[in-house]
Every structure is written in structure tokens, then in C-alpha cells.
Design a protein around this motif. Structure first.
Motif, PDB file in Angstrom:
ATOM      1  N   LYS A 186       0.870  -1.184   0.000  1.00 46.02           N
ATOM      2  CA  LYS A 186       0.000   0.000   0.000  1.00 46.02           C
ATOM      3  C   LYS A 186       0.902   1.228   0.000  1.00 46.02           C
ATOM      4  N   PHE A 187       0.414   2.284  -0.583  1.00 53.26           N
ATOM      5  CA  PHE A 187       1.246   3.487  -0.664  1.00 53.26           C
ATOM      6  C   PHE A 187       0.407   4.722  -0.389  1.00 53.26           C
ATOM      7  N   SER A 188       0.987   5.689   0.274  1.00 51.25           N
ATOM      8  CA  SER A 188       0.351   7.010   0.352  1.00 51.25           C
ATOM      9  C   SER A 188       1.449   8.059   0.237  1.00 51.25           C
ATOM     10  N   PHE A 189       1.113   9.159  -0.380  1.00 55.49           N
ATOM     11  CA  PHE A 189       2.108  10.220  -0.564  1.00 55.49           C
ATOM     12  C   PHE A 189       2.419  10.880   0.783  1.00 55.49           C
ATOM     13  N   PRO A 190       3.654  11.289   0.985  1.00 56.35           N
ATOM     14  CA  PRO A 190       3.992  11.949   2.254  1.00 56.35           C
ATOM     15  C   PRO A 190       3.261  13.288   2.385  1.00 56.35           C
ATOM     16  N   LYS A 191       2.817  13.553   3.595  1.00 58.87           N
ATOM     17  CA  LYS A 191       2.103  14.819   3.839  1.00 58.87           C
ATOM     18  C   LYS A 191       3.092  15.983   3.765  1.00 58.87           C
ATOM     19  N   ALA A 192       2.590  17.143   3.378  1.00 62.08           N
ATOM     20  CA  ALA A 192       3.435  18.342   3.333  1.00 62.08           C
ATOM     21  C   ALA A 192       3.986  18.612   4.731  1.00 62.08           C
ATOM     22  N   ILE A 193       5.213  19.051   4.785  1.00 57.03           N
ATOM     23  CA  ILE A 193       5.836  19.349   6.079  1.00 57.03           C
ATOM     24  C   ILE A 193       5.490  20.788   6.451  1.00 57.03           C
ATOM     25  N   LYS A 194       5.027  20.940   7.682  1.00 47.36           N
ATOM     26  CA  LYS A 194       4.593  22.267   8.135  1.00 47.36           C
ATOM     27  C   LYS A 194       5.760  23.257   8.059  1.00 47.36           C
ATOM     28  N   LYS A 195       5.466  24.409   7.491  1.00 48.22           N
ATOM     29  CA  LYS A 195       6.554  25.395   7.360  1.00 48.22           C
ATOM     30  C   LYS A 195       6.656  26.239   8.606  1.00 48.22           C
ATOM     31  N   SER A 196       7.854  26.582   8.954  1.00 44.92           N
ATOM     32  CA  SER A 196       8.029  27.537  10.046  1.00 44.92           C
ATOM     33  C   SER A 196       9.027  28.588   9.587  1.00 44.92           C
ATOM     34  N   LEU A 197       8.879  29.777  10.075  1.00 45.25           N
ATOM     35  CA  LEU A 197       9.732  30.874   9.631  1.00 45.25           C
ATOM     36  C   LEU A 197      10.611  31.337  10.787  1.00 45.25           C
ATOM     37  N   PHE A 198      11.914  31.266  10.592  1.00 45.79           N
ATOM     38  CA  PHE A 198      12.834  31.739  11.626  1.00 45.79           C
ATOM     39  C   PHE A 198      13.454  33.039  11.166  1.00 45.79           C
ATOM     40  N   ILE A 199      13.420  34.030  12.027  1.00 46.61           N
ATOM     41  CA  ILE A 199      14.034  35.325  11.645  1.00 46.61           C
ATOM     42  C   ILE A 199      15.231  35.592  12.554  1.00 46.61           C
TER      43      ILE A 199
END
Ligand SMILES: C[S@@+](CC[C@H](N)C(=O)[O-])C[C@H]1O[C@@H](n2cnc3c(N)ncnc32)[C@H](O)[C@@H]1O
Length: 199
Positions: A186-199
Motif C-alpha cells: 500500500k502506498f500514500s504520498f507523504p504529507k506536506a511538512i509544516k513550514k516555520s519561519l525563523f528570523i
């Protein structure tokens, strides 16, 4: 982790980005190891780069896909082919990839021909192309392509993924078609990785 060594053949190999991904899967322990059984590329600069990057002998290059016979290909678990996109891409002339069109993008059908000829079909096949392939203009051809794969016994999973959803700083959308023989996994596509912004 799968303890077997994954035997891999790639077509339209370019500089071998998928091989780099396999290397990472190995480093991260998802696969024990992989072995490139062959690659198929015609551009002399790409061939040199491919061999240097992956430390692979040029002898493993089978050359022009149109000259290959499935009967001569070594047994593989996985085939990968990011077939030419010039005739599908918005940046190109959009001539299409119909089997009779003889466009460069129609070379993707050569992998279907080889799957029909090969003695032992690979359990997994990955096709990759530009997101435009899912547009209305190419729908009929893509459906025919998928129909052939289904008739060969493959279960299909498809998605357009964007590189920037996977921690790559680039807006690059690509279509992925994953074909799995006899539903063996069985296969499922990997979920998008949550983006975080570092300043
Ligand atoms: C979209 S690029 C693939 C890039 C590749 N996925 C990578 O990681 O670099 C398509 C490649 O197909 C190659 N190609 C074109 N016609 C070919 C043929 N008849 N046989 C084998 N390779 C071919 C081109 O030289 C080009 O490198």
C-alpha cells in the motif's frame, strides 16, 4: 526497514536526482541499500555527471531507450523515469505526448513498451513529469498511459507535489505517478511538512 537490497533501473536518468533520494533513504534507514542495475541516458554531459556524482561505471549506461529490448534488461525491483517534459511544459511548445506524436515527451511510452516486453516486471515504477501533464489538454493521453499500466497489473497512485512543501526552498510542482505491481504494497504520498519561519 526492508532488509533486501533494492535493485534499481532508471530511464532518462539525467544526473540522477532519484538516485540521490535513494541514497538519503539509505542514510535515514528506510532501505538497507540499493543497487543501480542500469541507467539509460543519451546526453554525454549528463552521463559524465551521473557517473561522477553516483560513482557508477559508464558501462551501466544502456543508452537510447528506443534501442532497448525489455528481454535484455536485468531483473529490478524499481524502475524510475522522469521522461522529457518539453512538449508538456508551459515553457515548451505543448505538442503533447501522444504515442504517435514522436515528440520527445512521447518517449515516456517507451517505458510502457519495455514493461510489456520484460520477463520480470519491477514491483515498483515511478514516473515523474511537470504538473501541466494533469491539465485538460493532456488528460486523454495521460488516461491512456495509466490504462496500459493498469492492464499490466499495476495499482496507481498519483499526485502533484510541490518541492517547497518538503523543506526545499523552491516553488517547483511535479507530477508523480507511482505504479505498484499486483497491489503488493500500500502506498500514500507523504504529507506536506509544516513550514516555520525563523528570523
Ligand atoms: C527531464 S530529464 C530527466 C532528469 C533526471 N530525472 C535527473 O534526475 O536529472 C530527461 C532526460 O532524458 C534524456 N533523454 C532524452 N531522450 C532520451 C533517450 N532516447 N534515451 C534515454 N534518455 C533520453 C535527456 O538527455 C534528459 O537528460
Amino acid at each position: 526497514m526492508n532488509n533486501k537490497i533494492l535493485k534499481v533501473g532508471t530511464f532518462f536518468s539525467g544526473i540522477g536526482a532519484p538516485e540521490k533520494a535513494l541514497e538519503r533513504l539509505k542514510q535515514e534507514g528506510y532501505i538497507k541499500d540499493y543497487q543501480v542495475m542500469f541507467f539509460s541516458e543519451i546526453d554525454k554531459y549528463a552521463i559524465k555527471s551521473y557517473c561522477a556524482i553516483h560513482n557508477i561505471s559508464e558501462n551501466l549506461n544502456l543508452g537510447d531507450i528506443t534501442k532497448l529490448s525489455g528481454k535484455d534488461l536485468p531483473r529490478c525491483n524499481l524502475w524510475i523515469g522522469g521522461f522529457p517534459c518539453q512538449d508538456i511544459s508551459a515553457a515548451g511548445n505543448m505538442k503533447g505526448f501522444e504515442i504517435e506524436s514522436k515528440t520527445r515527451s512521447s518517449l515516456g511510452w517507451e517505458m510502457i513498451r519495455l514493461l510489456k516486453e520484460v520477463n520480470n516486471k519491477p514491483e515498483y515504477v515511478i514516473f515523474e513529469n511537470v504538473a501541466m501533464i494533469t491539465s485538460k489538454k493532456f488528460k486523454t493521453t495521460l488516461e491512456l498511459f495509466k490504462k496500459d499500466l493498469k492492464e499490466l497489473g499495476y495499482t496507481l497512485y498519483e499526485s502533484v507535489l510541490s518541492a517547497n512543501d518538503y523543506e526545499i526552498p523552491q516553488m517547483r510542482k511535479r507530477y508523480f505517478l507511482i505504479a505498484i505491481l499486483n497491489n503488493c504494497k500500500k502506498f500514500s504520498f507523504p504529507k506536506a511538512i509544516k513550514k516555520s519561519l525563523f528570523i
